[in-house]
Design a protein around this motif. Structure first.
Motif, short mmCIF file in Angstrom:
data_model
loop_
_atom_site.label_atom_id
_atom_site.label_comp_id
_atom_site.label_asym_id
_atom_site.label_seq_id
_atom_site.Cartn_x
_atom_site.Cartn_y
_atom_site.Cartn_z
N ALA A 103 12.85 7.36 -2.15
CA ALA A 103 11.48 7.35 -2.66
C ALA A 103 10.48 7.13 -1.53
O ALA A 103 9.39 7.73 -1.53
CB ALA A 103 11.32 6.25 -3.71
N LEU A 104 10.83 6.32 -0.56
CA LEU A 104 9.91 6.04 0.54
C LEU A 104 9.70 7.25 1.45
O LEU A 104 8.74 7.30 2.21
CB LEU A 104 10.41 4.85 1.36
N LYS A 105 10.59 8.23 1.38
CA LYS A 105 10.39 9.44 2.16
C LYS A 105 9.16 10.22 1.69
O LYS A 105 8.65 11.08 2.40
CB LYS A 105 11.62 10.35 2.07
N THR A 106 8.72 9.93 0.47
CA THR A 106 7.56 10.65 -0.06
C THR A 106 6.24 10.12 0.51
O THR A 106 5.20 10.74 0.32
CB THR A 106 7.50 10.51 -1.60
N ALA A 107 6.28 8.95 1.15
CA ALA A 107 5.05 8.36 1.66
C ALA A 107 4.38 9.30 2.65
O ALA A 107 4.98 9.76 3.60
CB ALA A 107 5.36 7.02 2.33
N GLY A 108 3.12 9.59 2.43
CA GLY A 108 2.38 10.51 3.28
C GLY A 108 0.96 10.64 2.77
O GLY A 108 0.49 9.81 1.98
N PRO A 109 0.24 11.67 3.17
CA PRO A 109 -1.17 11.82 2.80
C PRO A 109 -1.40 11.93 1.30
O PRO A 109 -2.50 11.62 0.82
CB PRO A 109 -1.56 13.13 3.50
N THR A 110 -0.40 12.38 0.53
CA THR A 110 -0.59 12.53 -0.91
C THR A 110 -0.12 11.30 -1.69
O THR A 110 -0.05 11.33 -2.92
CB THR A 110 0.18 13.76 -1.43
N THR A 111 0.18 10.22 -0.97
CA THR A 111 0.79 9.04 -1.61
C THR A 111 0.02 7.77 -1.31
O THR A 111 -0.42 7.54 -0.18
CB THR A 111 2.24 8.88 -1.11
N SER A 112 -0.15 6.94 -2.32
CA SER A 112 -0.70 5.60 -2.16
C SER A 112 0.44 4.61 -2.16
O SER A 112 1.29 4.62 -3.06
CB SER A 112 -1.67 5.29 -3.31
N VAL A 113 0.49 3.75 -1.14
CA VAL A 113 1.53 2.72 -1.04
C VAL A 113 0.85 1.37 -0.91
O VAL A 113 0.09 1.14 0.04
CB VAL A 113 2.47 2.96 0.16
N THR A 114 1.08 0.47 -1.87
CA THR A 114 0.43 -0.83 -1.87
C THR A 114 1.41 -1.94 -2.16
O THR A 114 2.51 -1.70 -2.67
CB THR A 114 -0.70 -0.88 -2.92
N VAL A 115 1.00 -3.17 -1.85
CA VAL A 115 1.75 -4.35 -2.27
C VAL A 115 1.02 -4.95 -3.47
O VAL A 115 -0.18 -5.19 -3.41
CB VAL A 115 1.85 -5.39 -1.13
N ASP A 116 1.74 -5.17 -4.55
CA ASP A 116 1.11 -5.63 -5.79
C ASP A 116 1.79 -6.89 -6.29
O ASP A 116 2.51 -6.89 -7.30
CB ASP A 116 1.17 -4.52 -6.85
N GLY A 117 1.58 -7.97 -5.58
CA GLY A 117 2.09 -9.26 -6.03
C GLY A 117 3.55 -9.49 -5.70
O GLY A 117 4.14 -8.84 -4.83
N THR A 118 4.12 -10.46 -6.41
CA THR A 118 5.50 -10.89 -6.15
C THR A 118 6.28 -10.97 -7.45
O THR A 118 5.73 -10.86 -8.54
CB THR A 118 5.52 -12.27 -5.46
N ALA A 119 7.57 -11.15 -7.31
CA ALA A 119 8.44 -11.29 -8.47
C ALA A 119 9.69 -12.04 -8.07
O ALA A 119 9.93 -12.28 -6.87
CB ALA A 119 8.81 -9.91 -9.03
N GLN A 120 10.48 -12.42 -9.04
CA GLN A 120 11.79 -13.01 -8.76
C GLN A 120 12.83 -12.16 -9.46
O GLN A 120 12.77 -11.97 -10.68
CB GLN A 120 11.87 -14.46 -9.23
N VAL A 121 13.76 -11.63 -8.70
CA VAL A 121 14.79 -10.75 -9.22
C VAL A 121 16.16 -11.30 -8.83
O VAL A 121 16.39 -11.60 -7.66
CB VAL A 121 14.63 -9.31 -8.68
N ALA A 122 17.03 -11.45 -9.79
CA ALA A 122 18.38 -11.97 -9.55
C ALA A 122 18.32 -13.31 -8.82
O ALA A 122 19.16 -13.59 -7.96
CB ALA A 122 19.21 -10.97 -8.77
N GLY A 123 17.31 -14.12 -9.14
CA GLY A 123 17.19 -15.44 -8.55
C GLY A 123 16.64 -15.45 -7.13
O GLY A 123 16.64 -16.51 -6.48
#
Length: 420
Positions: free
Chosen positions: A202-222
């Protein structure tokens, strides 16, 4: 919680970070099996996303820094349980499920990974995974009364189906066709079995047509994690957003969720419910067929597969202009770019896909079946039928062309119009 700032990357930054990641580790292919065989395109429909618990307070990080953290992750040892939820072709019901999963006859063994692991493209599955470097992996699909496992140890690959007591074995070069040489608990032909395998592609799609942001935090599998969100900047895509929960300590993706632009349930939801980054026991990667098990070697399976294919091959009325004619089509081209890209495929000889019972190519009952999940459309290109799913849509024109993409029906019509 003190939420992280949502920091959007530029296309160049995302490209550079993604390039770094690809250079360090060869990503497993993100394979969602999609077959456009004249009557429909595959779909994936999902169950609700795995529940997170708590939003940890973590230091702020930018999207570029988080991508680089994933790229720099050198974790090669882990074991844990993964839950994957998908629904590949819900509109076709049991028929589609049987076609997608196969009947075990094509490969000559119910343990053949090429047959068995297509089950991951439909429904909800619990997997037990383990990895110790690039040459030792194990993936087990757990069932209520049975277990199916693929074990790679160096140049040896074993697969075992406890339900049928059948095993499949490949060695050396033959094994490379049944398991990735460098995968983190991946399986034959790059079928993803961990969030990392999904995330890297999925990260290979990052480019001029893509928005990539950090949106908070979470807890997964502890474990504490950051949430990386990938969205198309273009309109017309059936993909709404991809959310990747990234381990705050070691940069390993813990959860992958793909949501459709139409809303509702996620399209792909894969995440750890438990994970341990300690070295797995060596016994995890050893296998000896149980007494009485039927063992099929890779070469024997290939021969039987060819024989079965010839014996079961059929032609729809109308010959090459039918379903199997599309599979051999040449001259495919891509219209547009990025998330709005559409593939144009022309049937051999430019012959039309049979869509009218009057032509005699399709029996009335079959035509009624086709019409039940297709929408008739017209445009500058002429006329055709759009087969819609939640993710992959296909327009099949009456003059023998197919337009396929992760785009909406309207976007397919615009692409077809632009090509004419």
């Amino acid at each position: 919680m003190a939420p992280n700032d949502s920091a959007e990357t530029t296309g160049n930054a995302a490209d550079e970070a993604t390039g770094t990641m690809a250079g360090r580790r060869r990503a497993a292919r993100y394979v969602v099996p999609v077959a456009v065989a004249g009557v429909a395109a595959a779909t994936i429909g999902l169950v609700p996303a795995l529940a997170d618990s708590g939003d940890p307070d973590l230091p702020k990080i930018t999207a570029q820094q988080l991508i680089e953290k994933i790229a720099a992750s050198d974790t090669e040892q882990l074991s844990g349980t993964v839950k994957i939820s998908t629904d590949r072709i819900p509109s076709l019901g049991g028929l589609a499920g049987s076609l997608a999963q196969g009947d075990g006859t094509h490969g000559g063994s119910s343990a053949d990974p090429q047959e068995k692991l297509t089950e991951l493209a439909s429904g909800t599955h619990t997997l037990r995974v383990a990895a110790d470097g690039p040459d030792k992996q194990r993936v087990s699909i757990l069932d209520s009364a049975a277990e199916y496992s693929v074990i790679r140890n160096g140049d040896q690959v074993w697969a075992y189906d406890s339900k049928s007591n059948e095993a499949f074995h490949a060695t050396g070069d033959k094994a490379s066709g049944h398991a990735e040489k460098r995968g983190e608990a991946t399986v034959p032909d790059g079928v993803p079995t961990t969030p990392k395998a999904f995330a890297e592609e999925a990260l290979k799609t990052a480019g001029p047509t893509t928005s990539v942001t950090v949106d908070g935090t979470a807890q997964v599998a502890g474990r504490d994690a950051y949430k990386l969100v990938i969205k198309p900047k273009q309109g017309g895509s059936t993909i709404g957003a991809i959310t990747i929960a990234v381990d705050a300590k070691n940069g390993v993706p813990l959860k992958f969720t793909l949501s459709p632009s139409s809303g509702g349930k996620a399209v792909i939801d894969a995440g750890f419910t438990g994970v341990d980054f300690a070295k797995p026991a060596a016994s995890s990667f050893t296998f000896t067929p149980p007494k009485g098990a039927k063992v099929t070697e890779a070469d024997d399976a290939k021969a039987q597969q060819q024989a079965g294919k010839q014996a079961q091959e059929f032609k729809v009325p109308g010959g090459p202009a039918g379903l199997d004619g599309l599979a051999g089509g040449k001259g495919m081209k891509v219209i547009g770019e990025g998330w709005s890209a559409v593939a144009e495929i022309e049937a051999p000889g430019g012959r039309a896909v049979p869509t009218s019972p009057k032509s005699g190519d399709v029996p009335p009952a079959a035509q009624q079946f086709l019409d039940s999940f297709g929408d008739k459309v017209t445009g500058k290109f002429g006329s055709g039928t759009v087969f819609k799913t939640r993710l992959v849509n296909a327009l099949m024109t009456d003059d023998g062309k197919v337009y396929v993409g992760l785009v909406t029906k309207d976007a397919l019509v615009r692409a077809a119009d632009s090509a004419n």
